[in-house]
Write an enzyme that holds these catalytic residues in place. Structure first.
Site, PDB file in Angstrom:
ATOM      1  N   ASP A 139       2.554  -5.755  -7.726  1.00 36.18           N
ATOM      2  CA  ASP A 139       1.659  -5.153  -6.793  1.00 36.18           C
ATOM      3  C   ASP A 139       0.230  -5.481  -6.898  1.00 36.18           C
ATOM      4  O   ASP A 139      -0.687  -5.616  -5.731  1.00 36.18           O
ATOM      5  CB  ASP A 139       1.567  -3.643  -6.830  1.00 36.18           C
ATOM      6  N   GLY A 193       8.933   2.604   0.873  1.00 37.56           N
ATOM      7  CA  GLY A 193      10.205   2.067   0.297  1.00 37.56           C
ATOM      8  C   GLY A 193      10.822   2.666  -0.879  1.00 37.56           C
ATOM      9  O   GLY A 193      12.135   2.822  -1.114  1.00 37.56           O
ATOM     10  N   GLN A 240      12.939  -0.278  -7.756  1.00 40.86           N
ATOM     11  CA  GLN A 240      13.567   0.685  -6.953  1.00 40.86           C
ATOM     12  C   GLN A 240      15.113   0.632  -6.882  1.00 40.86           C
ATOM     13  O   GLN A 240      15.616   1.673  -6.883  1.00 40.86           O
ATOM     14  CB  GLN A 240      13.163   0.283  -5.738  1.00 40.86           C
ATOM     15  N   ARG A 254      -2.585  -2.467   0.633  1.00 43.35           N
ATOM     16  CA  ARG A 254      -3.102  -3.251  -0.686  1.00 43.35           C
ATOM     17  C   ARG A 254      -3.729  -4.345  -0.124  1.00 43.35           C
ATOM     18  O   ARG A 254      -4.611  -5.013  -0.526  1.00 43.35           O
ATOM     19  CB  ARG A 254      -1.895  -3.709  -1.322  1.00 43.35           C
ATOM     20  N   LYS A 302       7.461  -7.070   1.014  1.00 41.08           N
ATOM     21  CA  LYS A 302       6.735  -5.798   0.989  1.00 41.08           C
ATOM     22  C   LYS A 302       6.416  -5.074   2.210  1.00 41.08           C
ATOM     23  O   LYS A 302       6.814  -5.528   3.285  1.00 41.08           O
ATOM     24  CB  LYS A 302       5.438  -6.169  -0.039  1.00 41.08           C
ATOM     25  N   ARG A 313       8.756   9.890  -8.516  1.00 43.27           N
ATOM     26  CA  ARG A 313       9.757  10.223  -9.374  1.00 43.27           C
ATOM     27  C   ARG A 313       9.953  11.618 -10.107  1.00 43.27           C
ATOM     28  O   ARG A 313      10.840  12.242 -10.250  1.00 43.27           O
ATOM     29  CB  ARG A 313       9.846   9.083 -10.616  1.00 43.27           C
ATOM     30  N   SER A 321      13.971  -5.159  -9.720  1.00 44.25           N
ATOM     31  CA  SER A 321      13.378  -4.203  -8.727  1.00 44.25           C
ATOM     32  C   SER A 321      13.635  -2.811  -9.391  1.00 44.25           C
ATOM     33  O   SER A 321      14.702  -2.171  -9.711  1.00 44.25           O
ATOM     34  CB  SER A 321      13.801  -4.192  -7.442  1.00 44.25           C
ATOM     35  N   ARG A 340      12.437  -3.982   6.208  1.00 43.70           N
ATOM     36  CA  ARG A 340      12.564  -4.242   4.779  1.00 43.70           C
ATOM     37  C   ARG A 340      13.981  -4.179   4.205  1.00 43.70           C
ATOM     38  O   ARG A 340      14.829  -3.171   4.936  1.00 43.70           O
ATOM     39  CB  ARG A 340      11.446  -3.298   3.910  1.00 43.70           C
TER      40      ARG A 340
HETATM   41  C1  S3P Z   1       7.963   0.340  -7.031  1.00 44.41           C
HETATM   42  C2  S3P Z   1       8.568  -0.636  -7.345  1.00 44.41           C
HETATM   43  C3  S3P Z   1       8.229  -1.996  -6.956  1.00 44.41           C
HETATM   44  C4  S3P Z   1       6.585  -1.665  -6.360  1.00 44.41           C
HETATM   45  C5  S3P Z   1       6.482  -0.620  -5.552  1.00 44.41           C
HETATM   46  C6  S3P Z   1       6.761   0.651  -6.117  1.00 44.41           C
HETATM   47  C7  S3P Z   1       8.466   1.625  -7.543  1.00 44.41           C
HETATM   48  O1  S3P Z   1       8.824  -2.383  -5.832  1.00 44.41           O
HETATM   49  O2  S3P Z   1       6.342  -3.170  -5.729  1.00 44.41           O
HETATM   50  O3  S3P Z   1       5.169  -0.628  -5.055  1.00 44.41           O
HETATM   51  O4  S3P Z   1       7.692   2.689  -7.427  1.00 44.41           O
HETATM   52  O5  S3P Z   1       9.435   1.654  -8.087  1.00 44.41           O
HETATM   53  P1  S3P Z   1      10.266  -3.069  -6.104  1.00 44.41           P
HETATM   54  O6  S3P Z   1      11.227  -2.382  -6.963  1.00 44.41           O
HETATM   55  O7  S3P Z   1      10.922  -3.506  -4.796  1.00 44.41           O
HETATM   56  O8  S3P Z   1       9.940  -4.384  -6.861  1.00 44.41           O
END
Ligand code: S3P
Length: 442
Positions: free
Chosen positions: A328, A104, A179, A401, A355, A37, A177, A132
Site C-alpha cells: 500500500d 475489498g 485477502q 491513498r 487496487k 479481522r 494477497s 475489482r
Molecule cells: C489488505 C491486503 C492488501 C492491501 C489492502 C489490505 C488486507 O490487499 O493492499 O489494502 O487487509 O488484507 P491484497 O490482499 O489484495 O494484496
C-alpha cells in the site's frame, strides 16, 4: 508558515501549499487491516469481545454494518467496539444485499466466512469495488464446496451460497494477497480437516496472529499456512495498534522537509507491513523506533522521524518480497523519491492496477503533472532523478491513498497544488488526515 491547506470551496478539491517542515506528535487511529479481522473473528467467537482503538476508516464501518446485517449485536462508542459473538455457525441470513462500499477486504474476507454458512448472501460495493477482481477468492471457495456467482467479468456483485461443512483444501495461490489467504483461512474454520494455503511470497499475517489470539492454532512454514477446521473462538479484549499505512504519509512528509521532527506513537510494526521503513533506512533516513512491545499479538512501537537533507543513496529499487511488504506504500515511495530527488524503479507490482484505482496509472499521471520524468510499465514504473517538483493540478482518482500521496508531494513542491476529489475520499482509511496534517505543519 500559515496553514498548508486552503479550501477552495465547499467542493471536493483541496488546495495544498508548500510548508517549511513538520513538527510535533501524532497518534493514529487503529490499523484498518487488523480492525476488519478483529471484528470478523469477534463476531464468530462464543462470547463478547471488546476492541479498543478500532479504526475510524469507512472501510471498517462497512465491515461492522455487514456483520450487523448478519445478526451480530455490535455496540460502538467512538473507537471502542463491543461485539457479542454468535459462535462459528450463528450468523443469520441477511434480509437484504450487503454492501462492502469501497472495501475489498470486507468483501473478500466476508466471502470466506459466508462460504461456510448454510444460506445465500449477495454482497455488492461502490463503483470502484465493482471493478475489482473477485475470481481470486471465488476459485478456492468453490473448490471448498461453496457456490459463488460473479458477473461475467469476474467482478461483484457476488452471490455466495455456503455449504456446511466445507471441504478442506490444499491451495496454491498464484497471487500474493493477504485477502485471498484470509478468505481461505476463514473458510477453513468451517471445513472438515486441515486447510493449507501457499502463496508466492508471504503477505501480511494479521489473520494468523489474531486467530491465535482468539484461541485457534495456526501453523506457518515459510510461504505456507494451515489450520484445522472446527475450532471454536473465544471472545477477547484487544487493543489495535495505530495504522502503519496511515503513519507512512506523515513519515514521508517529514522526510521530504529538512528540519522536520515528528514522533508517531503506538504504531503497528508488523514486519510484513513495514517494508516502507526498510526502504527509507536504506537511503539514509533518520528513523528511530522507540518503546517496542507486543500488543494483542502484534509488534507495536513509536516512530521518530526527522527531515532528510540529502539521501545517502539516490536509487530505490523494489520488486519481489519488497512489493508484498509495502504493497500500500508503493505509490508513496515514488512520490517521496520524486520529492527528494531519487530515482525509483518498481517491478512485479501489477497488483497495483487492481487496487481502489489503477495506482500505477494514477502515480504516473500525477507525478508527470508535477514535472517528474516517469515511465509507465505494465508492472510498475521507472522514475528518473529530477529537480524539485512543481505545484500542479492533481487528481485523487477517488482513491484515498492517491489523495494523500498527492498532498505529501505538494507540501514540498515549488508552488501550490490543487488535488481534485480529495477532501472526502480520505475517509476510506483516515478521515482525520487533513486535520492531522494541519496540526503538525509549520
Ligand atoms: C489488505 C491486503 C492488501 C492491501 C489492502 C489490505 C488486507 O490487499 O493492499 O489494502 O487487509 O488484507 P491484497 O490482499 O489484495 O494484496
Amino acid at each position: 508558515m500559515a496553514n498548508a491547506l486552503q479550501d477552495i470551496d465547499d467542493g471536493e478539491a483541496v488546495r495544498v501549499s508548500p510548508i517549511t517542515r513538520l513538527r510535533g506528535e501524532l497518534r493514529l487511529p487503529g490499523d484498518k487491516s487488523i480492525s476488519h479481522r478483529a471484528a470478523i473473528l469477534a463476531a464468530l467467537a462464543n462470547d463478547e469481545s471488546v476492541i479498543e482503538n478500532f479504526s475510524s476508516a469507512a472501510d471498517c464501518s462497512a465491515t461492522l454494518a455487514c456483520l450487523r446485517a448478519l445478526g451480530v449485536d455490535i455496540d460502538r462508542d467512538g473507537s471502542t467496539v463491543r461485539i457479542k459473538g454468535v459462535g462459528s455457525s450463528g450468523l443469520r441470513e441477511p434480509s437484504q444485499t450487503l454492501s462492502a462500499d469501497n472495501s475489498g477486504t470486507t468483501m473478500r474476507l466476508l466471502a470466506g466466512v459466508l462460504a461456510g454458512l448454510p444460506f445465500t448472501t449477495t454482497i455488492t460495493g461502490d463503483e470502484s469495488l465493482l471493478r475489482r477482481p473477485m475470481r481470486r477468492v471465488a476459485e478456492p471457495l468453490r473448490l471448498m464446496g461453496a457456490e459463488i456467482e460473479l458477473q461475467s467479468n469476474g467482478c461483484a456483485p457476488m452471490r455466495v451460497t455456503g455449504r456446511q461443512p466445507l471441504r478442506a483444501i490444499e491451495y496454491k495461490t498464484p497471487i500474493a494477497s493477504a485477502q485471498i489467504k484470509s478468505a481461505v483461512l476463514l473458510a477453513g474454520l468451517a471445513a472438515n480437516g486441515t486447510t493449507r494455503l501457499q502463496e508466492p511470497q508471504p503477505t501480511r499475517d494479521h489473520t494468523e496472529r489474531l486467530l491465535r489470539e482468539f484461541g485457534v492454532p495456526v501453523e506457518t512454514n515459510g510461504n505456507a499456512v494451515s489450520l484445522e477446521g472446527g475450532s471454536s473462538l473465544q471472545g477477547r479484549s484487544l487493543l489495535i495498534p495505530g495504522d502503519f499505512s496511515s503513519a507512512a504519509f506523515f513519515i514521508a512528509a517529514a522526510i521530504s522537509l529538512p528540519g522536520s521532527d515528528l514522533l508517531i506513537r503506538d504504531v503497528g510494526l508488523n514486519p510484513t507491513r513495514t517494508g516502507f521503513l526498510a526502504t527509507l533506512q536504506a537511503i539514509g533516513a533518520e528513523i528511530e523506533i522507540l518503546d517496542q512491545r507486543t500488543q494483542s499479538g502484534e509488534p507495536v512501537g513509536s516512530i521518530r522521524v526527522r527531515g532528510l537533507t540529502s539521501p545517502k543513496r539516490d536509487r530505490i529499487e523494489i520488486f519481489g518480497q519488497g512489493v508484498a511488504d509495502a504493497i500500500d506504500e508503493l505509490p508513496l515511495v515514488a512520490f517521496l523519491a520524486a520529492s527528494i530527488g531519487c530515482e525509483m524503479e518498481l517491478r512485479e507490482a501489477e497488483e497495483l492496477r487492481v487496487k481502489e484505482t489503477d495506482r500505477i496509472a494514477a502515480t504516473v499521471t500525477n507525478l508527470t503533472s508535477m514535472g517528474a520524468v516517469i515511465e509507465e510499465r505494465e508492472d510498475g514504473w521507472l522514475l528518473r532523478r529530477g529537480g524539485r517538483l512543481q505545484g500542479a493540478q492533481l487528481s485523487s482518482f477517488n482513491d484515498h491513498r492517491i489523495a494523500m500521496c498527492c498532498a505529501v508531494a505538494a507540501l514540498s513542491a515549488d508552488g501550490p497544488s490543487t488535488i481534485e476529489d480529495a477532501r472526502a475520499c480520505v475517509r476510506v482509511s483516515l478521515p482525520e488526515f487533513w486535520q492531522m496534517l494541519v496540526s503538525v505543519s509549520e
